[in-house]
Design a protein around this motif. Structure first.
Motif, PDB file in Angstrom:
ATOM      1  N   UNK A  31      55.929 -36.769  22.927  1.00 36.76           N
ATOM      2  CA  UNK A  31      57.348 -37.296  22.710  1.00 36.76           C
ATOM      3  C   UNK A  31      58.361 -36.079  23.007  1.00 36.76           C
ATOM      4  N   UNK A  32      57.710 -35.260  22.745  1.00 39.26           N
ATOM      5  CA  UNK A  32      58.340 -33.815  23.138  1.00 39.26           C
ATOM      6  C   UNK A  32      58.332 -33.760  24.972  1.00 39.26           C
ATOM      7  N   UNK A  33      57.346 -33.677  25.572  1.00 38.12           N
ATOM      8  CA  UNK A  33      57.259 -33.738  27.202  1.00 38.12           C
ATOM      9  C   UNK A  33      57.838 -34.220  27.489  1.00 38.12           C
ATOM     10  N   UNK A  34      57.917 -36.182  26.738  1.00 37.08           N
ATOM     11  CA  UNK A  34      58.464 -36.975  27.520  1.00 37.08           C
ATOM     12  C   UNK A  34      60.800 -36.512  27.077  1.00 37.08           C
ATOM     13  N   UNK A  35      61.085 -35.808  26.352  1.00 37.43           N
ATOM     14  CA  UNK A  35      61.844 -35.303  25.934  1.00 37.43           C
ATOM     15  C   UNK A  35      62.218 -34.280  26.825  1.00 37.43           C
ATOM     16  N   UNK A  36      61.518 -33.203  27.867  1.00 38.60           N
ATOM     17  CA  UNK A  36      61.443 -32.642  28.585  1.00 38.60           C
ATOM     18  C   UNK A  36      60.895 -31.433  27.958  1.00 38.60           C
ATOM     19  N   UNK A  37      60.774 -31.077  27.135  1.00 34.83           N
ATOM     20  CA  UNK A  37      59.944 -29.751  25.986  1.00 34.83           C
ATOM     21  C   UNK A  37      58.687 -30.027  25.717  1.00 34.83           C
ATOM     22  N   UNK A  61      65.438 -27.968  21.109  1.00 35.75           N
ATOM     23  CA  UNK A  61      66.141 -27.710  22.011  1.00 35.75           C
ATOM     24  C   UNK A  61      66.249 -26.416  22.869  1.00 35.75           C
ATOM     25  N   UNK A  62      65.662 -25.483  22.265  1.00 35.21           N
ATOM     26  CA  UNK A  62      65.499 -24.424  23.083  1.00 35.21           C
ATOM     27  C   UNK A  62      64.471 -24.540  24.174  1.00 35.21           C
ATOM     28  N   UNK A  63      63.577 -25.855  23.514  1.00 38.99           N
ATOM     29  CA  UNK A  63      62.118 -24.681  25.152  1.00 38.99           C
ATOM     30  C   UNK A  63      63.210 -25.632  25.849  1.00 38.99           C
ATOM     31  N   UNK A  64      63.464 -27.145  25.587  1.00 37.79           N
ATOM     32  CA  UNK A  64      64.371 -28.326  26.865  1.00 37.79           C
ATOM     33  C   UNK A  64      65.065 -27.272  27.636  1.00 37.79           C
ATOM     34  N   UNK A  65      66.371 -26.665  27.023  1.00 35.15           N
ATOM     35  CA  UNK A  65      67.048 -25.569  27.377  1.00 35.15           C
ATOM     36  C   UNK A  65      68.371 -26.598  27.547  1.00 35.15           C
ATOM     37  N   UNK A  66      68.160 -27.274  26.380  1.00 35.37           N
ATOM     38  CA  UNK A  66      69.924 -28.432  26.693  1.00 35.37           C
ATOM     39  C   UNK A  66      69.905 -29.598  25.203  1.00 35.37           C
ATOM     40  N   UNK A  72      68.375 -38.985  18.708  1.00 36.19           N
ATOM     41  CA  UNK A  72      67.113 -39.004  19.769  1.00 36.19           C
ATOM     42  C   UNK A  72      65.342 -39.997  19.061  1.00 36.19           C
ATOM     43  N   UNK A  73      66.198 -39.431  17.496  1.00 40.29           N
ATOM     44  CA  UNK A  73      64.314 -39.527  16.905  1.00 40.29           C
ATOM     45  C   UNK A  73      63.998 -40.759  16.741  1.00 40.29           C
TER      46      UNK A  73
END
Length: 222
Positions: A31-37, A61-66, A72-73
């Motif tokens: 899931x987090x990978x799909x969110x860009x993290x 949010x910190x890892x994806x930068x936005x 969202x969940x």
């Protein structure tokens, strides 16, 4: 740390009563990978296991930068429900432990009441916890690692904090127990290593069947 007898055992749910953390981490990573993290499995264990929703939202949010959008969940919930329905089991030995305990026990989790009850139902443990013995972080101002939830559970059941023993599998949980002035028992038979649970007033153990004897023996500060 008092040597007075334990009068109440407070169990965490995920990773202590039900073997859910491995399943959550498997889906979290996707899931987090799909969110860009992107997170490694080791990062998920170290930073997410036992953390409240607000903490791991901030980490993503910190890892994806936005920022993440509100709610969202929600689209991902069916993935978690599917794997829990198919694979969730009780932690090995925990049923026997509950049978062997000679003092009252309850449950205190950062999860919601709905999530707790679903997982207890899936594993056949729901009959062991009536509503008066299930406590959620939604009941208090702050979840773990703050002591609020454990103190709330102890007060509701009329037991002094120093006569409570907390069984946890995450650094967040043992930190909350210590802050509450309770005896902490860190279960390292799951994902979290013993070294991350060890500390003052905490007994670390790796097999659930050991717990009843450890409760009688008491905690010795590390």
């Amino acid at each position: 740390m008092t040597d007075d007898p334990v009068e109440l055992v407070i169990f965490d749910c995920d990773g202590v009563l039900v073997d859910s953390e491995r399943l959550y981490c498997r889906v979290d990573r996707e899931v987090f990978a799909e969110l860009g993290a992107e997170f490694t499995e080791a990062e998920l264990v170290e930073r997410f296991v036992g953390s409240p929703f607000e903490v791991w939202t901030a980490l993503v949010e910190e890892r994806r930068g936005r920022p993440l959008e509100p709610g969202w969940q929600e689209p991902f919930r069916p993935r978690y429900e599917q794997i829990l329905d198919a694979e969730l089991t009780a932690v090995e030995g925990v049923t026997e432990v509950l049978d062997a305990l000679e003092v009252p026990y309850c449950l205190a989790s950062n999860g919601s009441h709905e999530e707790i009850r679903r997982n207890l139902t899936r594993t056949g443990l729901i009959g062991r916890f009536d509503d008066a013995r299930i406590f959620s972080a939604r009941d208090v101002a702050r979840g773990k690692p703050a002591p609020d939830l454990f103190l709330h559970a102890a007060a509701a059941l009329g037991v002094a904090p120093e006569r409570c023993a907390v069984v946890e599998d995450s650094p967040y949980g043992v930190a909350a127990a210590r802050a509450a002035g309770m005896r902490a028992f860190g279960y390292c038979g799951g994902l979290t290593g013993a070294e991350r649970l060890a500390g003052p007033g905490t007994r670390v153990f790796d097999a659930m069947h050991e717990l009843p004897a450890l409760l009688v023996e008491g905690v010795r500060a590390a």
